[in-house]
Design an enzyme around this catalytic site. Structure first.
Site, PDB file in Angstrom:
ATOM      1  CG  PHE A 152     -13.257  20.779  -7.533  1.00  0.00           C
ATOM      2  CD1 PHE A 152     -12.922  22.003  -6.961  1.00  0.00           C
ATOM      3  CD2 PHE A 152     -14.417  20.135  -7.096  1.00  0.00           C
ATOM      4  CE1 PHE A 152     -13.729  22.575  -5.976  1.00  0.00           C
ATOM      5  CE2 PHE A 152     -15.220  20.695  -6.106  1.00  0.00           C
ATOM      6  CZ  PHE A 152     -14.871  21.923  -5.554  1.00  0.00           C
ATOM      7  NE  ARG A 165     -19.971  20.680   3.398  1.00  0.00           N
ATOM      8  CZ  ARG A 165     -19.023  21.574   3.118  1.00  0.00           C
ATOM      9  NH1 ARG A 165     -17.768  21.215   3.178  1.00  0.00           N
ATOM     10  NH2 ARG A 165     -19.341  22.797   2.773  1.00  0.00           N
TER      11      ARG A 165
HETATM   12  P1  5GP Z   1      -7.223  28.401  -0.979  1.00  0.00           P
HETATM   13  O1  5GP Z   1      -7.319  29.749  -0.347  1.00  0.00           O
HETATM   14  O2  5GP Z   1      -6.072  27.564  -0.493  1.00  0.00           O
HETATM   15  O3  5GP Z   1      -7.242  28.497  -2.485  1.00  0.00           O
HETATM   16  O4  5GP Z   1      -8.596  27.747  -0.640  1.00  0.00           O
HETATM   17  C1  5GP Z   1      -8.789  26.625   0.080  1.00  0.00           C
HETATM   18  C2  5GP Z   1     -10.271  26.315   0.088  1.00  0.00           C
HETATM   19  O5  5GP Z   1     -10.778  26.188  -1.246  1.00  0.00           O
HETATM   20  C3  5GP Z   1     -10.498  25.001   0.762  1.00  0.00           C
HETATM   21  O6  5GP Z   1     -10.682  25.133   2.138  1.00  0.00           O
HETATM   22  C4  5GP Z   1     -11.737  24.495   0.029  1.00  0.00           C
HETATM   23  O7  5GP Z   1     -12.895  24.998   0.654  1.00  0.00           O
HETATM   24  C5  5GP Z   1     -11.645  25.083  -1.370  1.00  0.00           C
HETATM   25  N1  5GP Z   1     -11.067  24.103  -2.322  1.00  0.00           N
HETATM   26  C6  5GP Z   1      -9.874  24.183  -2.948  1.00  0.00           C
HETATM   27  N2  5GP Z   1      -9.661  23.105  -3.735  1.00  0.00           N
HETATM   28  C7  5GP Z   1     -10.748  22.304  -3.584  1.00  0.00           C
HETATM   29  C8  5GP Z   1     -11.120  21.015  -4.132  1.00  0.00           C
HETATM   30  O8  5GP Z   1     -10.421  20.347  -4.902  1.00  0.00           O
HETATM   31  N3  5GP Z   1     -12.327  20.536  -3.716  1.00  0.00           N
HETATM   32  C9  5GP Z   1     -13.151  21.195  -2.853  1.00  0.00           C
HETATM   33  N4  5GP Z   1     -14.306  20.616  -2.537  1.00  0.00           N
HETATM   34  N5  5GP Z   1     -12.827  22.405  -2.330  1.00  0.00           N
HETATM   35  C10 5GP Z   1     -11.633  22.950  -2.687  1.00  0.00           C
END
Ligand code: 5GP
Length: 181
Positions: A152, A165
């Site tokens: 993460f 951010r």
């Molecule tokens: P997905 O539908 O591909 O699982 O979700 C993508 C969203 O999850 C991204 O736009 C982001 O908001 C959040 N997300 C996924 N992995 C991370 C991470 O490692 N760090 C952060 N800050 N957000 C993440």
């Protein structure tokens, strides 16, 4: 103090700047003569998008979408709620979706289908980060900044609880930050 919360820097400010320039150059070649519409998925895309558009030497327009995925903060459910939709029609446009990170892929696979139903000329994805290990839905990401391991990350637009951010690099926080509260 924010810097005390950081465990390690994964991608430095210099590496990001170099890769964004490369992506901008590639997009400039690929979209020459087309009607490029950049669609940013807020809020994570904001820093990446603002640097990327300045590296694209073409006329283009921009629109933004705010989405929220139902589920917990760590598990995406695949059901996406559109909180703020696009302001203009995308019919006939060459749409480039700009995202911060693709994790399970559920958010983007929903959005791509949603966009396709609006009859654009083309839809492609440009994501700063790609975490392929956790993919659940197949999505073609034509433009990727960096492939990263399953950790993460925060910074350069990405948040943890709306914080971090504004960090100019991509980093991993100390484990105690994630377990706090
Ligand atoms: P997905 O539908 O591909 O699982 O979700 C993508 C969203 O999850 C991204 O736009 C982001 O908001 C959040 N997300 C996924 N992995 C991370 C991470 O490692 N760090 C952060 N800050 N957000 C993440």
């Amino acid at each position: 103090m924010v810097l005390e919360d950081i465990k390690s820097i994964m991608i430095s400010e210099e590496e990001i700047a170099k890769r964004v320039k490369e992506l901008g150059k590639q997009l400039t070649e690929d979209y020459r003569g087309k009607e490029l519409l950049i669609v940013g998925i807020l809020k994570g895309c904001m820093l990446f998008l603002s640097d990327l558009v300045r590296a694209i030497e073409l006329p283009l327009t921009m629109d933004f979408m705010v989405v929220s995925s139902y589920g917990t903060t760590t598990k995406s459910s695949g059901v996406v709620r559109i909180i703020k939709d696009l302001e203009r029609e995308i019919e006939g446009k060459d749409v480039l979706i700009v995202e911060d990170i693709v994790d399970t892929g559920l958010t983007l696979s929903y959005l791509v289908e949603n966009f396709k139903s609006r009859n654009p000329k083309s839809v492609r994805i440009c994501s700063l980060l790609d975490k392929p290990d956790r993919r659940k839905a197949q999505v073609d990401i034509e433009y990727v900044g960096f492939k990263i391991p399953d950790e993460f990350v925060v910074g350069y637009g990405l948040d943890y609880g709306e914080n971090y951010r504004n960090l100019p690099f991509v980093c991993v926080l100390k484990p105690e930050i994630y377990t706090k509260k």
